[in-house]
Design a protein around this motif. Structure first.
Motif, short mmCIF file in Angstrom:
data_model
loop_
_atom_site.label_atom_id
_atom_site.label_comp_id
_atom_site.label_asym_id
_atom_site.label_seq_id
_atom_site.Cartn_x
_atom_site.Cartn_y
_atom_site.Cartn_z
N GLY A 1 38.36 18.95 32.37
CA GLY A 1 37.18 18.30 31.74
C GLY A 1 36.56 19.12 30.74
N VAL A 2 36.66 18.38 29.36
CA VAL A 2 36.20 19.28 28.30
C VAL A 2 34.76 18.51 27.75
CG1 VAL A 2 36.55 19.91 25.86
CG2 VAL A 2 38.46 19.87 27.72
N ALA A 3 33.62 19.62 27.49
CA ALA A 3 32.48 18.92 27.20
C ALA A 3 32.09 19.68 25.83
CB ALA A 3 31.12 19.11 28.04
N CYS A 4 31.03 19.08 25.02
CA CYS A 4 30.67 19.94 23.94
C CYS A 4 29.75 21.11 24.23
CB CYS A 4 29.99 18.73 22.90
SG CYS A 4 28.22 18.69 23.24
N GLY A 5 29.31 21.04 25.20
CA GLY A 5 28.39 22.31 25.57
C GLY A 5 26.91 22.35 24.85
N GLU A 6 26.84 21.59 23.81
CA GLU A 6 25.51 21.49 22.95
C GLU A 6 24.63 20.26 23.12
OE1 GLU A 6 27.09 21.98 19.13
OE2 GLU A 6 27.87 24.08 19.45
N CYS A 7 25.04 19.09 23.81
CA CYS A 7 24.10 18.13 23.78
C CYS A 7 23.09 18.03 24.72
CB CYS A 7 24.97 16.62 24.14
SG CYS A 7 25.67 16.60 25.56
N GLU A 8 22.39 17.24 25.11
CA GLU A 8 21.19 17.30 26.14
C GLU A 8 21.69 17.22 27.36
OE1 GLU A 8 18.81 13.60 26.79
OE2 GLU A 8 20.20 12.51 25.20
N PHE A 9 23.10 16.59 27.68
CA PHE A 9 23.39 16.46 29.10
C PHE A 9 23.92 17.76 29.52
CE2 PHE A 9 23.30 12.15 27.40
CZ PHE A 9 22.43 11.54 28.41
N CYS A 10 24.75 18.35 28.36
CA CYS A 10 25.41 19.78 28.96
C CYS A 10 24.31 20.64 28.78
CB CYS A 10 26.20 20.27 27.36
SG CYS A 10 27.99 19.14 27.48
N ARG A 11 23.29 20.62 27.95
CA ARG A 11 22.16 21.65 28.36
C ARG A 11 21.50 21.39 29.41
NH1 ARG A 11 20.81 25.03 24.61
NH2 ARG A 11 18.72 24.78 25.03
N ASP A 12 21.52 20.14 29.90
CA ASP A 12 20.74 19.89 31.28
C ASP A 12 21.82 20.45 32.48
OD1 ASP A 12 18.37 19.22 32.42
OD2 ASP A 12 19.21 17.01 32.79
N GLY A 13 22.99 20.75 32.23
CA GLY A 13 23.83 21.22 33.25
C GLY A 13 24.80 20.28 33.74
N ASP A 14 24.84 19.05 33.08
CA ASP A 14 25.76 18.15 33.63
C ASP A 14 26.90 17.76 32.69
OD1 ASP A 14 27.49 16.21 35.02
OD2 ASP A 14 25.95 15.40 36.17
N PRO A 15 27.78 18.38 32.30
CA PRO A 15 28.66 18.28 31.10
C PRO A 15 29.37 17.03 31.30
CG PRO A 15 29.57 19.96 32.51
CD PRO A 15 28.21 19.85 32.86
N THR A 16 29.61 16.37 32.71
CA THR A 16 30.47 15.14 32.77
C THR A 16 29.80 14.00 32.26
OG1 THR A 16 29.43 14.55 34.96
CG2 THR A 16 31.36 15.92 35.23
N ASP B 1 36.63 28.32 29.48
CA ASP B 1 35.58 27.39 30.09
C ASP B 1 36.39 26.47 31.06
OD1 ASP B 1 33.69 28.69 29.06
OD2 ASP B 1 32.97 27.19 27.67
N ASN B 2 37.65 26.09 30.83
CA ASN B 2 38.39 25.09 31.43
C ASN B 2 39.49 25.98 32.62
OD1 ASN B 2 37.96 23.42 28.96
ND2 ASN B 2 37.94 22.36 30.64
N LEU B 3 39.05 27.24 32.80
CA LEU B 3 40.05 27.91 33.83
C LEU B 3 39.05 28.17 35.05
CD1 LEU B 3 42.42 30.02 31.62
CD2 LEU B 3 42.79 28.14 33.07
#
Ligand SMILES: [Zn+2]
Length: 346
Positions: free
Chosen positions: A90-105, A130-132
């Motif tokens: 799973g790859v996420a942006c790391g910068e949006c509100e959800f990523c910053r809130d701890g749920d990259p899914t 980050d994907n390993l």
């Protein structure tokens, strides 16, 4: 190097194993010497072509693999040469509100290695660090390369999304598939009473070995009726359904009042009759789930590495026989995971 690849979408005959440019690790990336990978249903969808996903061609498929770190790109501190590592796709942006809130899914830019971008079924591959996930040296490559996607999916479905508790009853549909066989083990480990369905008695005995308390042959019996009979008309607390349209109506029927249906896929189609009357009257919850957070991945893979959970290996094939690997998945032959290895590793 050699890689599994296809240059157009279509049937299994589009799959080739041939030369492909050697990858080089960019900033934050790791170069992996791939020892083993595994197929997922996702690989079938990606090969056939998914609406809305435009792939760079030729496309290298594969979301699961494990291998030895050969080289690290600039800025990588978690891995060094010689480490064993497995891909978590799973790859996420790391910068949006959800990523910053701890749920990259939940990231609006969430994507999956192998599905939306170049996959890992090749002799060498580059993956963001980050994907390993680190793999202890004692773990077999076949286990390391086949556990990640299905165990993280089933773990989040049961532990986080359905939030199962010991003593609850859980019905796992399609227990012979990758997610199904992981879900049986996780529900059993959580102290749940596990019901499992599969299409043959042989698959059902595997499900029992992995922790199912009750098994139902869905080819021979109506599983909703069987659940009704087993539970004195009560139904189960949770249904794990990745089958979709073909099973959804009976999944709703199998739930106790207040029950939860958790879904991570729709192999047989995404648009069943919604059954709203049953949902409101029985106060059911329909819960979606996709992949898992890095923390969830660490939690479940630690339990794979220590042997608590076990990816069952149906077959190990050279990557040059990737088309045969697809056939096994499509024809639902056998139980568990289909592993592929670079031909040079066999
Ligand atoms: Zn994001």
């Amino acid at each position: 190097m050699k890689a599994v690849q296809f240059s157009e979408h279509g049937d299994r005959d589009v799959i080739e194993y041939g030369d492909y440019p050697d990858p080089e690790p960019g900033r934050g990336e790791v170069l992996l010497d791939v020892k083993a990978g595994a197929l997922n249903h996702l690989d079938i969808w990606t090969r056939r072509g998914l609406p809305g996903i435009d792939l760079e061609i030729p496309h290298v498929p594969g979301s699961d693999a494990a291998g030895v770190v050969l080289e690290t790109g600039e800025g990588v501190t978690r891995f060094s040469e010689g480490d064993h590592a497995a891909v978590s796709a799973g790859v996420a942006c790391g910068e949006c509100e959800f990523c910053r809130d701890g749920d990259p899914t939940l990231c609006p830019h969430f994507s999956i290695i192998g599905e939306h971008q170049e996959g890992v079924h090749s002799e060498l591959t580059t993956v963001p660090a980050d994907n390993l996930v680190p793999v202890p040296d004692h773990v077999d490559w076949e286990v390391a390369g086949s556990a990640s996607l299905v165990f993280q999916t089933a773990w989040r479905m049961l532990q986080t999304r359905a939030d199962v508790e010991a003593g609850e009853s859980v019905l796992v549909l399609g227990a012979s598939g990758g997610v199904g066989h992981a879900a049986v083990q996780i529900a059993n480990h959580a102290g749940c009473e596990v019901y499992a369905t599969a299409s043959t008695d042989e698959k059902l005995s595997y499900a029992e070995e992995l922790g199912a308390d009750h098994v139902i042959n869905y080819e021979a019996d109506d599983f909703a009726r069987e659940i009704g009979e087993h539970t004195g008309r009560r139904g189960v607390d949770v249904v794990v359904d990745h089958v979709g349209a073909a099973t959804y109506p009976d999944s709703l029927k199998s739930l106790a009042k207040g029950g939860r249906l958790v879904t991570c896929g729709a192999t047989t189609g995404p648009n069943p009759d919604a059954g709203l009357n049953r949902i409101f009257w029985n106060q059911l919850q329909i819960i979606g789930s996709t992949m898992a957070t890095p923390g969830e991945v660490d939690d479940v893979l630690d339990l794979v590495w220590d042997g608590t959970f076990e990816p069952r290996i149906r077959e190990v094939l050279p990557m040059s026989e990737a088309a045969r690997a697809h056939e096994i998945i499509e024809d639902r032959e056998g139980f568990g995971k289909v592993v592929v290895k670079p031909d040079s590793e066999l």
